[in-house]
Write an enzyme that holds these catalytic residues in place. Structure first.
Site, mmCIF file in Angstrom:
data_model
loop_
_atom_site.group_PDB
_atom_site.id
_atom_site.type_symbol
_atom_site.label_atom_id
_atom_site.label_comp_id
_atom_site.label_asym_id
_atom_site.label_seq_id
_atom_site.Cartn_x
_atom_site.Cartn_y
_atom_site.Cartn_z
ATOM 1 C CE LYS A 137 38.716 39.659 36.793
ATOM 2 N NZ LYS A 137 37.816 40.781 36.527
ATOM 3 C CE LYS B 60 36.112 36.823 36.250
ATOM 4 N NZ LYS B 60 35.832 38.214 36.135
HETATM 5 C C1 PBG Z 1 35.519 42.669 34.381
HETATM 6 C C2 PBG Z 1 35.187 41.252 34.317
HETATM 7 C C3 PBG Z 1 35.724 40.237 33.511
HETATM 8 C C4 PBG Z 1 34.961 39.103 33.734
HETATM 9 C C5 PBG Z 1 34.013 39.429 34.686
HETATM 10 N N1 PBG Z 1 34.183 40.756 35.051
HETATM 11 C C6 PBG Z 1 36.772 40.276 32.465
HETATM 12 C C7 PBG Z 1 38.161 40.577 32.783
HETATM 13 O O1 PBG Z 1 38.641 40.642 33.916
HETATM 14 O O2 PBG Z 1 38.840 40.794 31.788
HETATM 15 C C8 PBG Z 1 35.123 37.782 33.048
HETATM 16 C C9 PBG Z 1 33.967 36.882 33.130
HETATM 17 C C10 PBG Z 1 33.974 35.751 32.194
HETATM 18 O O3 PBG Z 1 34.959 35.453 31.508
HETATM 19 O O4 PBG Z 1 32.928 35.097 32.116
HETATM 20 N N2 PBG Z 1 36.652 43.036 35.046
#
Ligand code: PBG
Length: 330
Positions: free
Chosen positions: A201, A254
């Site tokens: 991520k 992601k």
């Molecule tokens: C929570 C989380 C996030 C997303 C999914 N789970 C946001 C982040 O890390 O700030 C983002 C998903 C999206 O942008 O569609 N940690």
């Protein structure tokens, strides 16, 4: 000597021929649909930067779930938008938290629909970070503490499993989060519940619309001490490797669009089911351009999805899931 022309076009001669030799396809079974659930009654609020995506109160959720089921989608990913936030994100592991309540309801309405619970603290903490924050007044610093965060994330995962979640999807990126959550689930009798780890991520600007939607923008600092640097690819292999060793059942990359190379690397290296998260700004950009009439939404989205498959994804989390199913049926 004449050079023989290579006749690549032979296999493109007709639609039937193209269908016959097609390498990749997107199917309804590949899609996971994210849903935002919140407290209150009769709430159906469209997220301004994500047209077509809503916050649902529980009384408005059933209709949405019925639609998802009727389209044949196998799984939803639940995000909670709680009323109460505090320093420790306690509504994330409250047995009556919004995600837990929504999970119980969905399992009543649609027992076969898989509920994937996002396990993180950022929507539930008043500071908006994914873990516990330690503030040092004297030094004027604040940092996210890894191991105390693991305890709370594990509690959240166990309470989601107790509520009936079929898959736990921890998105917090603390070190050791998969191991901690696996131990916690096993100890509580949820050995059978798989972990879909947000293994890779990145600290990305592509989460902007989601943070508006989930009210989870950090109140100070940013997430770069726990999320990955977009400039790094080899680091993704280390993240995936550790998650596998710790017991992950699915790997995720992601965002997806700007990280197709990372999907390919993980696919080549590991055998676990691989998930691409087509995140919020990837959705918003397409919606905005389509609303201007600048692009053809349907073909842009389907091309993007098959691109994720070609890059190696087995599954795709996307806000377009319902539209895609309709387009595939048409
Ligand atoms: C929570 C989380 C996030 C997303 C999914 N789970 C946001 C982040 O890390 O700030 C983002 C998903 C999206 O942008 O569609 N940690």
């Amino acid at each position: 000597m004449s050079f023989p022309i290579v006749r690549n076009r032979r296999l493109r001669a007709s639609a039937a021929m193209r269908n016959l030799v097609r390498e990749h396809a997107v199917s309804v079974n590949d899609l996971i649909y994210p849903i935002f659930v919140t407290h209150g009654a009769n709430v159906l609020n469209e997220i301004p930067s994500m047209p077509g995506v809503y916050h649902y109160s529980l009384d408005r959720l059933e209709e949405e779930i019925r639609e998802v089921v009727s389209l044949g989608i196998q799984a939803v990913l639940l995000f909670g938008v709680p009323h109460e936030k505090d320093a420790h994100g306690s509504s994330a592991y409250d047995p009556n938290g919004i995600v837990q309540q929504a999970t119980r309801r969905i399992k009543q309405w649609a027992p076969d629909l898989l509920v994937v619970a996002d396990t993180c603290l950022c929507q539930f903490t008043d500071h908006g970070h994914c873990g516990v924050v330690h503030v040092d007044q004297a030094k004027g610093t604040a940092d996210v503490r890894n191991d105390p965060s693991l305890e709370l994330l594990t509690k959240a995962a166990v309470s989601q499993a107790e509520a009936g979640a079929d898959i736990i999807a921890p998105s917090n990126m603390m070190d050791g989060f998969v191991y901690a959550i696996r131990q916690g689930l096993d100890a509580a009798g949820y050995e059978h519940v798989p972990i879909m780890s947000y293994s890779v991520k990145y600290a990305s600007s592509f989460y902007g619309p989601f943070r508006d939607a989930a009210h989870s923008t950090p109140q100070f600092g940013d997430r770069r001490t726990y999320q990955m640097d977009p400039a790094n690819a080899r680091e993704a292999l280390r993240e995936a490797e550790s998650d596998i060793a710790e017991g992950a059942d699915f790997l995720m990359v992601k965002p997806a669009l700007a990280y197709m190379d990372v999907l390919r690397m993980l696919r080549d290296r590991y055998d676990l089911p691989l998930v691409a998260y087509n995140v919020s700004a990837e959705y918003s950009m397409v919606k905005a351009a389509a609303a201007q009439g600048w692009i053809d939404e349907r073909s842009i989205v389907l091309e993007t999805m098959v691109g994720f498959k070609r890059a190696g994804a087995d599954l795709i989390i996307t806000y377009f899931a319902k539209d895609i199913v309709r387009w595939l049926q048409a």
